[in-house]
Scaffold this motif. Sequence first.
Motif, short mmCIF file in Angstrom:
data_model
loop_
_atom_site.label_atom_id
_atom_site.label_comp_id
_atom_site.label_asym_id
_atom_site.label_seq_id
_atom_site.Cartn_x
_atom_site.Cartn_y
_atom_site.Cartn_z
N LEU A 125 -2.51 4.55 -1.42
CA LEU A 125 -2.26 3.34 -0.87
C LEU A 125 -3.72 2.48 -0.09
O LEU A 125 -4.06 2.07 0.21
CB LEU A 125 -0.31 3.56 0.07
CG LEU A 125 0.17 3.50 -0.47
CD1 LEU A 125 1.65 3.21 0.95
CD2 LEU A 125 0.69 2.06 -0.69
N THR A 126 -4.15 3.84 0.60
CA THR A 126 -5.02 4.23 1.52
C THR A 126 -6.23 3.37 0.28
O THR A 126 -7.61 2.30 0.87
CB THR A 126 -5.42 5.14 2.37
OG1 THR A 126 -4.54 5.70 2.95
CG2 THR A 126 -6.70 5.46 2.76
N GLY A 127 -6.41 3.90 -0.65
CA GLY A 127 -7.37 3.12 -1.04
C GLY A 127 -6.89 2.20 -2.61
O GLY A 127 -7.71 1.99 -3.10
N HIS A 128 -5.72 1.62 -2.88
CA HIS A 128 -5.33 0.35 -3.12
C HIS A 128 -6.93 -0.68 -3.38
O HIS A 128 -6.72 -0.88 -2.53
CB HIS A 128 -3.82 -0.30 -2.38
CG HIS A 128 -3.62 -0.69 -3.84
ND1 HIS A 128 -3.20 -1.97 -4.39
CD2 HIS A 128 -1.87 -0.34 -5.44
CE1 HIS A 128 -2.59 -2.57 -5.55
NE2 HIS A 128 -1.49 -1.17 -5.45
N PRO A 129 -6.52 -0.96 -4.59
CA PRO A 129 -7.53 -2.47 -4.92
C PRO A 129 -7.26 -3.31 -4.41
O PRO A 129 -8.29 -4.34 -3.85
CB PRO A 129 -7.75 -2.16 -6.40
CG PRO A 129 -6.20 -2.00 -7.02
CD PRO A 129 -6.09 -1.17 -6.26
N ARG A 130 -5.97 -3.53 -4.34
CA ARG A 130 -6.12 -4.94 -3.18
C ARG A 130 -6.24 -4.91 -1.33
O ARG A 130 -5.96 -5.82 -0.90
CB ARG A 130 -4.60 -5.16 -3.03
CG ARG A 130 -4.03 -5.86 -4.80
CD ARG A 130 -2.20 -5.47 -5.17
NE ARG A 130 -1.83 -7.48 -3.74
CZ ARG A 130 -1.19 -6.90 -4.34
NH1 ARG A 130 0.07 -7.00 -4.59
NH2 ARG A 130 -0.53 -8.80 -3.49
N PHE A 131 -6.64 -3.63 -0.90
CA PHE A 131 -7.22 -4.04 -0.05
C PHE A 131 -8.68 -2.88 0.19
O PHE A 131 -9.07 -2.69 -0.32
CB PHE A 131 -6.65 -2.60 0.79
CG PHE A 131 -5.16 -3.22 1.68
CD1 PHE A 131 -5.06 -3.56 2.56
CD2 PHE A 131 -4.29 -2.02 0.60
CE1 PHE A 131 -3.94 -3.48 2.53
CE2 PHE A 131 -3.15 -2.52 1.00
CZ PHE A 131 -2.63 -3.10 1.53
N PRO A 132 -9.40 -4.47 -0.24
CA PRO A 132 -10.67 -3.95 -0.42
C PRO A 132 -11.23 -3.74 0.26
O PRO A 132 -12.97 -2.75 0.50
CB PRO A 132 -11.95 -5.68 -0.43
CG PRO A 132 -9.99 -6.38 0.69
CD PRO A 132 -9.21 -5.92 -0.10
N ALA A 133 -11.62 -3.46 1.68
CA ALA A 133 -12.19 -2.66 2.68
C ALA A 133 -11.09 -0.91 3.03
O ALA A 133 -11.02 -0.52 4.09
CB ALA A 133 -12.25 -3.14 4.43
N GLY A 134 -10.58 -0.69 1.97
CA GLY A 134 -9.70 0.48 1.94
C GLY A 134 -8.22 -0.12 3.28
O GLY A 134 -8.10 -1.13 4.33
N ALA A 135 -7.57 0.52 3.46
CA ALA A 135 -6.54 0.47 4.18
C ALA A 135 -5.99 1.59 5.46
O ALA A 135 -5.56 2.82 4.85
CB ALA A 135 -4.85 0.09 3.89
N ASN A 136 -5.15 1.72 6.38
CA ASN A 136 -4.16 3.13 7.48
C ASN A 136 -2.58 2.94 6.27
O ASN A 136 -2.31 2.11 6.48
CB ASN A 136 -4.01 2.60 8.46
CG ASN A 136 -6.06 3.12 9.30
OD1 ASN A 136 -6.31 3.84 8.58
ND2 ASN A 136 -6.49 1.56 9.59
#
Length: 278
Positions: A180-191
Amino acid sequence: MRFSKMHGIGNDFVVVDARQAPLALPTVQIRALADRHTGIGCDQLLSVEAPRDPSCAFYYGIWNADGTPSGQCGNGVRCVAAWLHRAGALALDRPVRIESPSGPVSVRVLDAHRVTVDMGEPVFEPARVPFTAEGPAAFYPLSLDEGTVQVGVVSMGNPHVVVAVEHLADPALERLGPQLTGHPRFPAGANAGFVQILGRGHLRLRVHERGSGWTQACGTGACAAMAVLRRRGQVDESVQIDLPGGRLQIDWPGPGTTLWMTGPAAFAFEGEWLPGPR
């Protein structure tokens, strides 16, 4: 370089006094400082600096253990406020604006070890998180190795993805967190936060943080989990959240109001870092 080692319910920080000049460390030195075997060891590095915004009393910079910058850190801002209070720069029970990389926040030091923070209003618009989606929704399906997971998405000054789970001890979470942290739908990453609902006023939470991995606590993660569930009508406006390192209180009446986080800030030790060859 002189430093203070601090933590907010186990989320640990190296705090540096940079009020005379902004902190400028290359990424390789931040990683060396954060290394738990050969450096000081921390989840994030925090600098206390002169404000950029004239409406604020101070500015604080945030860097993850891998050297990447961060926009906000809930446990970190409480530690910054407690550090400033001990330095004689913040009075007890007096609201003060301090500036984060993502904008101003208001803090109030309740006593030497407890701080409350106005974290602003949660942001659910996907483009501002940032998150790739057509428009705001309470649930988004995300495709992972294990299948499709229903998630909530929100920004608390940094991007968060929230998943409600039955059991925090589920071994699958160890794999899901990094995905989830590196999922491509989060262009800046996510917590990535995994939340268990114990009642309308009580949650349990684990967070895999971008740039730091699994941490003992994540203040913005606690805010994000409460905000996502409050928006769905699953929790009350005041919630106690238990993380591996301890408990936070999150208060949010709902849209159109700001969210408040209250919790402890502790000093561990002081020291001098002498960077050398690795």
